[in-house]
Every structure is written in C-alpha cells, then in structure tokens.
Design a protein around this motif. Structure first.
Motif, mmCIF file in Angstrom:
data_model
loop_
_atom_site.group_PDB
_atom_site.id
_atom_site.type_symbol
_atom_site.label_atom_id
_atom_site.label_comp_id
_atom_site.label_asym_id
_atom_site.label_seq_id
_atom_site.Cartn_x
_atom_site.Cartn_y
_atom_site.Cartn_z
ATOM 1 N N GLY A 12 0.844 -1.182 0.000
ATOM 2 C CA GLY A 12 0.000 0.000 0.000
ATOM 3 C C GLY A 12 0.880 1.233 0.000
ATOM 4 O O GLY A 12 1.704 1.433 -0.891
ATOM 5 N N SER A 13 0.736 2.086 1.010
ATOM 6 C CA SER A 13 1.574 3.283 1.125
ATOM 7 C C SER A 13 2.768 3.065 2.038
ATOM 8 O O SER A 13 3.592 3.963 2.210
ATOM 9 N N PHE A 14 2.871 1.860 2.630
ATOM 10 C CA PHE A 14 3.971 1.582 3.567
ATOM 11 C C PHE A 14 5.189 1.071 2.819
ATOM 12 O O PHE A 14 5.115 0.108 2.056
ATOM 13 N N LEU A 15 6.319 1.731 3.022
ATOM 14 C CA LEU A 15 7.575 1.345 2.381
ATOM 15 C C LEU A 15 8.303 0.344 3.265
ATOM 16 O O LEU A 15 8.860 0.690 4.298
ATOM 17 N N GLY A 49 11.847 -15.210 -4.992
ATOM 18 C CA GLY A 49 10.778 -15.222 -5.981
ATOM 19 C C GLY A 49 9.413 -15.531 -5.421
ATOM 20 O O GLY A 49 8.470 -15.752 -6.188
ATOM 21 N N CYS A 50 9.265 -15.541 -4.090
ATOM 22 C CA CYS A 50 7.972 -15.814 -3.470
ATOM 23 C C CYS A 50 7.108 -14.564 -3.355
ATOM 24 O O CYS A 50 5.914 -14.663 -3.053
ATOM 25 N N LEU A 51 7.704 -13.410 -3.579
ATOM 26 C CA LEU A 51 6.996 -12.145 -3.429
ATOM 27 C C LEU A 51 7.464 -11.198 -4.519
ATOM 28 O O LEU A 51 8.636 -11.204 -4.904
ATOM 29 N N SER A 52 6.539 -10.398 -5.024
ATOM 30 C CA SER A 52 6.906 -9.436 -6.055
ATOM 31 C C SER A 52 7.613 -8.236 -5.446
ATOM 32 O O SER A 52 7.534 -7.992 -4.244
ATOM 33 N N ALA A 53 8.286 -7.484 -6.278
ATOM 34 C CA ALA A 53 8.919 -6.233 -5.848
ATOM 35 C C ALA A 53 8.232 -5.072 -6.542
ATOM 36 O O ALA A 53 7.713 -5.208 -7.652
ATOM 37 N N THR A 54 8.223 -3.932 -5.899
ATOM 38 C CA THR A 54 7.697 -2.734 -6.541
ATOM 39 C C THR A 54 8.652 -2.272 -7.632
ATOM 40 O O THR A 54 8.235 -1.874 -8.717
ATOM 41 N N SER A 55 9.937 -2.349 -7.347
ATOM 42 C CA SER A 55 10.955 -2.024 -8.347
ATOM 43 C C SER A 55 12.275 -2.665 -7.932
ATOM 44 O O SER A 55 12.429 -3.116 -6.799
ATOM 45 N N GLY A 56 13.207 -2.694 -8.864
ATOM 46 C CA GLY A 56 14.511 -3.264 -8.589
ATOM 47 C C GLY A 56 14.716 -4.627 -9.225
ATOM 48 O O GLY A 56 13.795 -5.179 -9.861
ATOM 49 N N ARG A 319 4.468 6.481 -2.657
ATOM 50 C CA ARG A 319 4.662 5.266 -3.440
ATOM 51 C C ARG A 319 4.611 5.557 -4.929
ATOM 52 O O ARG A 319 3.715 6.254 -5.394
ATOM 53 N N PRO A 320 5.578 5.016 -5.699
ATOM 54 C CA PRO A 320 5.512 5.168 -7.152
ATOM 55 C C PRO A 320 4.390 4.326 -7.730
ATOM 56 O O PRO A 320 3.898 3.396 -7.108
ATOM 57 N N LYS A 321 3.997 4.642 -8.955
ATOM 58 C CA LYS A 321 2.878 3.939 -9.580
ATOM 59 C C LYS A 321 3.274 2.572 -10.112
ATOM 60 O O LYS A 321 2.469 1.663 -10.173
ATOM 61 N N ALA A 322 4.526 2.403 -10.549
ATOM 62 C CA ALA A 322 4.935 1.150 -11.176
ATOM 63 C C ALA A 322 5.014 0.032 -10.165
ATOM 64 O O ALA A 322 5.222 0.244 -8.987
ATOM 65 N N GLY A 323 4.867 -1.206 -10.647
ATOM 66 C CA GLY A 323 4.974 -2.355 -9.757
ATOM 67 C C GLY A 323 4.982 -3.644 -10.532
ATOM 68 O O GLY A 323 4.562 -3.690 -11.684
#
Length: 348
Positions: A12-15, A49-56, A319-323
C-alpha cells in the motif's frame, strides 16, 4: 552469486524495503540482521521469488528472479520463517513430494533424500508423522527440503526461532556445516547467533541496508582506541592522586565508590594508547595499590546494532505507480500447514 539492485517494496503506502542494493559472493555464510519489522523477511521472500517487488532487480548467478524465474529458483533452497510442512506426512513422504516437485525422480531422488536426511540428522525420524516431531526436528525437515535439488544458495529465514538452547546449538552447527559447500544466507535478530556463525553481516533497519561488513569490522566502528577502562583497589581519591602524575590523561571519569574497588575511564588525546597504558602502570609501581584490570574500551556488535538501527529515520510513505505482479501459487496439492496441529502427539 547474488546481486540485488535498488530493491524496493511497498505494501500500500507503507515502504517495507527502501532501495536496497548489495552483492553476495559464493561460498560464505551471510547473516541478515535487523529488529522485528525491519524488512528482513520481505527482502528474503523477494530474493527467492515468493513475493513481487515494486521495483529493482534480483539476479541469482546471472538469472533475474523475475524475468527468468525457473532458472533462478533452481539455484535456491529456501526455508521460510514458518516451514511449509505437511504435518500428516512423514519426513520421507514429504521430502519425496518436494523432490518430485523440483524435478527429481528415481534413483537420483532417493539418493538426494538419503543425503539430506543424513546431513540434517533426521534419518532416525524419517518414518514418523511430522505432527509428532519436536519443533527442532521440524526445522531440520524444513532445512532438508531446502537442500533437495542441490541448490547453490541456501536461504533460511529465522531458522532458530522458538527453539530451546540445545536445539539452537544444533541448528547453528548445521548451518556452519552447510556453509562449507553452499552459499548460506540466514536472517535473525539474535546478535550473538549471527556473530558466531557468519563471515559477513548485512544489517537492515526500517527497510534500509545500514551496514554490510564482517563482524570484526562492524565492532571496530565503536572501538575507542583512546580510552582505557581501569579497575584498582585504590579508593577514588587515592586513584586521582596516583593518576595526577600521568600527563597523557586528557579526561578521567571515576565510577561511584563501591567500597571494595574503584573503576575509572581514562581518555587521552595522544595517538599511542599503549603509551598511556604504560604511563598508568608506572604511576602505580611506587605505591601499594594494585591494578586489577586494565583494558581498551571496545564496542560490541550489540552497540553497533543499536547505533545503526536507532539512527535510521522512518521510511517515506510516498509510493511510485509502477509495480510487478506477484506470482500465483501453484495449483494442486492443498497448502502446507505451518501452525500448530490440535492432534499433535508426543514430541520426538
């Protein structure tokens, strides 16, 4: 072996993970250290690979975990914080299922099962129901499944949590042994555990990587080479009188009088701490008072941990829009039970 570049994860909005980058070399034991909620498990779940990343990006031996998941995941053995065990099965049945899921069959599967049972010390309980095993043995079965498929990298998330002292020692010894033939990464918030086992330590706080170094170098961050801790049988006033003869002292702090002995903290502005130590010793020689202890003040890993983690500011909330999209769980067998079993029997 592992390259992590600008890894970021929002819930969500939590980094939760804030632009982390580091490289893991082959053939060492790495500790992933941080307080609860620091982002350790999130980072490890993304790395496997069990969880997606927002970026990187995460690359395992050159294979991107998101773009080439099949090639990358073959190189990883993973034990989550809650081992994904099927409690109604025996370790032998469970390992056979996991091995087949990893593409092992026939004699190769049986040989690897025998090997991981031996390495993890679970051969004696291989035919018992997992629900009837102690937590220590369940952790060992979880590590055994991570070893199937001969992965180059073993990632263990809090492998000793909830274990008794003897079980903790056994799992630590097992991790050390695995480090001889694999690259091992394990997370913990137990400082002594990480210090005992690891060649390198990654320290994370509030989603940020705040340190990555050897245990010895991290401790040196708080080494105060210009300060000596002195304990003597001289009374505080006697001590001050004796040390008044030492010109190298720039600051003297004496602890409250205990009536038995006196402890003082002595600082110098000079570069040679041994010159100060020699001068203090020589000042005591003419009298009848003894030096009971004299040592350099040295920071511990706990001191480094507190200094680095408490200095971190809370992560930003924008939070950036991409994911990236998270991978869907595989269909078929129902999910493993990771909690307690109401029908659980006597422990092994």
């Amino acid at each position: 072996m592992i390259t992590v570049e600008h890894l970021t994860k929002y819930y969500g909005s939590f980094l939760a993970v804030d632009n982390i980058s580091f490289e893991i070399n082959e053939g060492h034991v790495y500790g992933f250290l941080g307080p609860n909620g620091a982002g350790k498990s999130t980072t490890m779940n993304i790395m496997t690979g069990c969880l997606s990343a927002t970026s990187g990006h995460v690359r395992i031996d050159g294979h991107d975990i998101f773009d080439e998941p099949d090639q990358a995941k073959k190189l990883i053995g993973y034990l989550p914080e809650h081992p994904p065990l099927y409690l109604n099965e025996s370790p032998l049945e469970y390992l056979r299922f996991v091995g087949e899921a990893k593409g092992l069959h026939g004699a190769e599967l049986q040989n690897q099962i025998d090997d991981v049972l031996q390495k993890t010390g679970t051969a004696a309980v291989k035919n018992r129901r997992i629900a009837n095993l102690s937590k220590g043995y369940r952790q060992r079965v979880g590590i055994a499944q991570a070893l199937l498929g001969s992965p180059k990298v073993i990632i263990l998330d809090e492998p000793t949590v909830g274990l008794d002292p003897l079980q903790i020692i056994e799992i630590r010894d097992l991790i050390k042994e695995l480090g001889r033939t694999h690259t091992v990464i394990f997370s913990s918030h137990i400082l002594s555990e990480v210090q005992t086992i690891c060649d390198q330590i990654l320290m994370i706080a509030k989603g940020r990587l705040v340190a990555f170094d050897t245990p010895a170098n991290l401790e040196k961050r708080l080494l105060a080479p210009n300060e000596v801790r002195l304990t003597t049988d001289a009374a505080p006033d006697e001590l001050r009188h004796i040390l008044a003869k030492v010109p190298a002292i720039s600051q003297l702090t004496v602890d409250p009088d205990t009536g038995k002995w006196t402890t003082a903290h002595i600082s110098t502005d000079r570069d040679d701490i041994y010159e100060l130590s020699r001068a203090i010793y020589q000042a005591f020689v003419p009298g009848d008072k003894a030096i009971l202890e004299m040592a350099l003040k040295k920071g511990t890993l706990e001191d480094v941990f507190i200094e680095l983690t408490e200095s971190e500011k809370p992560a930003a909330a924008a939070r950036p829009k991409a994911g990236r999209k998270a991978a869907k769980p595989a269909a078929g067998r129902p999910g493993p039970q990771t909690g307690g079993d109401p029908a659980e029997g006597k422990e092994a």
